[in-house]
Design an enzyme around this catalytic site. Structure first.
Site, PDB file in Angstrom:
ATOM      1  N   SER A 124       0.835  -1.203   0.000  1.00 54.34           N
ATOM      2  CA  SER A 124       0.000   0.000   0.000  1.00 54.34           C
ATOM      3  C   SER A 124       0.865   1.247   0.000  1.00 54.34           C
ATOM      4  O   SER A 124       1.979   1.250   0.544  1.00 54.34           O
ATOM      5  CB  SER A 124      -0.892  -0.009   1.247  1.00 54.34           C
ATOM      6  OG  SER A 124      -1.470   1.259   1.471  1.00 54.34           O
ATOM      7  N   TYR A 148      -2.652  -0.525  10.443  1.00 55.12           N
ATOM      8  CA  TYR A 148      -2.794  -1.142   9.112  1.00 55.12           C
ATOM      9  C   TYR A 148      -1.538  -0.903   8.282  1.00 55.12           C
ATOM     10  O   TYR A 148      -0.949  -1.826   7.717  1.00 55.12           O
ATOM     11  CB  TYR A 148      -4.022  -0.588   8.396  1.00 55.12           C
ATOM     12  CG  TYR A 148      -4.025  -0.859   6.910  1.00 55.12           C
ATOM     13  CD1 TYR A 148      -4.334  -2.125   6.418  1.00 55.12           C
ATOM     14  CD2 TYR A 148      -3.700   0.146   5.993  1.00 55.12           C
ATOM     15  CE1 TYR A 148      -4.308  -2.380   5.052  1.00 55.12           C
ATOM     16  CE2 TYR A 148      -3.681  -0.095   4.637  1.00 55.12           C
ATOM     17  CZ  TYR A 148      -3.986  -1.360   4.169  1.00 55.12           C
ATOM     18  OH  TYR A 148      -3.954  -1.613   2.819  1.00 55.12           O
ATOM     19  N   LYS A 152       1.628  -3.523   6.721  1.00 57.91           N
ATOM     20  CA  LYS A 152       2.134  -3.568   5.339  1.00 57.91           C
ATOM     21  C   LYS A 152       3.649  -3.348   5.325  1.00 57.91           C
ATOM     22  O   LYS A 152       4.393  -4.043   4.614  1.00 57.91           O
ATOM     23  CB  LYS A 152       1.439  -2.518   4.477  1.00 57.91           C
ATOM     24  CG  LYS A 152      -0.047  -2.763   4.245  1.00 57.91           C
ATOM     25  CD  LYS A 152      -0.301  -4.037   3.463  1.00 57.91           C
ATOM     26  CE  LYS A 152      -1.764  -4.186   3.082  1.00 57.91           C
ATOM     27  NZ  LYS A 152      -2.047  -5.475   2.412  1.00 57.91           N
TER      28      LYS A 152
END
Length: 338
Positions: A124, A148, A152
């Protein structure tokens, strides 16, 4: 060639399944349907007139996942599976760390055990943090400002370390920007649970009458109209980027990161205007306070993907809006047939 796709029933995963099947790959999907619907894969098979193999399981269940490796021989893995809401990750960080990182560790351990060394990872643009200026290039310093994004970033590091320990691995880290749009058939698209976290499904739900108006977070950003600027990419272009990355990892070794974006930044109001022009539907909106952690502008420099993968995003913002609306119009309740 046989490809394992984790999270293959999701928004990006299902569109990638279509591209893979249409290109002659054998596709094996594992998905727990936490953030996806089984119906998406039924429609993938109808659209392509090809069959895929589905295992309903959770990556955290090592025994179930190992059975998939026992029963199949894979040439590569495309790893989409993971929890994906920034806001939710802030509320329940331990679940995000456990699910996303432990699931990836189990997957990689089984890949190692069964001699599968090629992986395309769904990363991402959040790994660029908040301090880098756009356009963003792959060699910038990385950071994360929510759990989050941290998962990643950690998984990218894990995969880099895996390669350092065993140079026979071939790894592509695909840093997505803002996927919107839907398949041109109008049969598959983005079907969020509850209130959408992303802009386009919120706009389409307003357009179809499910929601009264769009709330735009922030009108005082340092942008041409005061609303936040992002790099919106058609999900089909994004899916095609996975095929290019897959071809690359099958023919090389190493670990490389690639931005998958258009390289063009559009504001929230630009998206609203383009949607109205593409569909003829008026989108009422209100301007409210910024959300914490949002940056003024975030868009890609996609030069590396063009040069090394031969991939370029081809669809316009108007295409993205038109295809998003076709999906919503044909499926007012998403994959739920009501």
């Amino acid at each position: 060639m046989s490809i394992l796709i984790t999270g293959g029933a999701g928004y990006i995963g299902s569109h990638t399944c279509i591209e893979l099947l249409d290109s002659g790959y054998d596709v094996i999907v594992v998905d727990n349907f936490l953030n996806s619907k089984r119906e998406s894969l039924n429609r993938v098979q109808q659209i392509t007139d090809k069959k895929l193999t589905l295992y309903e399981l959770d990556l955290l269940n090592r025994e179930d996942l190992e059975n998939v490796f026992v029963e199949n021989t894979f040439d590569a893995v495309i790893h989409f599976a993971g929890l994906k809401s920034v806001g939710e990750s802030i509320q329940i960080p331990l679940r995000y760390y456990h699910n996303n990182i432990t699931g990836t560790l189990i997957l990689c351990e089984l890949m190692q055990k069964y001699n599968v060394r090629n992986i395309v990872f769904s990363s991402s643009a959040t790994v660029y943090g908040m301090t880098n200026m756009s356009p963003l290039t792959e060699d910038l310093p990385l950071s994360a400002n929510n759990p989050y994004g941290s998962t990643k970033l950690m998984i990218e590091q894990i995969l880099k370390d895996v390669f350092m320990a065993d140079n026979s691995w071939s790894i592509a880290l695909l840093r997505y920007f803002n996927p919107i749009g839907a398949h041109i058939s109008g049969r598959i698209g983005e079907d969020p649970n509850g209130i959408p976290n992303n802009l386009m499904p919120y706009i389409t739900q307003v357009a179809i009458g499910k929601r009264d108006k769009l709330s735009i977070f922030g009108s005082d950003y340092d942008t041409h109209d005061g609303t936040g600027v992002r790099d919106y990419i058609h999900v089909v272009d994004l899916a095609k980027g996975h095929l290019k990355a897959l071809e690359s990892v099958m023919n090389t070794t190493g670990v490389e990161a690639y931005n998958l974006g258009t390289g063009v930044g559009y504001s929230v109001l630009d998206v609203v205007d383009n949607f109205e022009k593409a569909t003829g539907k008026k989108i009422p909106y209100i301007l409210i306070d910024r959300r914490p952690g949002d940056v003024d502008a975030c868009y890609a420099d996609p030069t590396k993907a063009k040069k090394e993968l031969g991939w370029v995003a081809e669809m316009s913002l108007e295409d993205m809006c038109r295809d998003s609306w076709r999906w919503q119009l044909n499926n007012p309740n998403g994959y739920e047939e009501k």
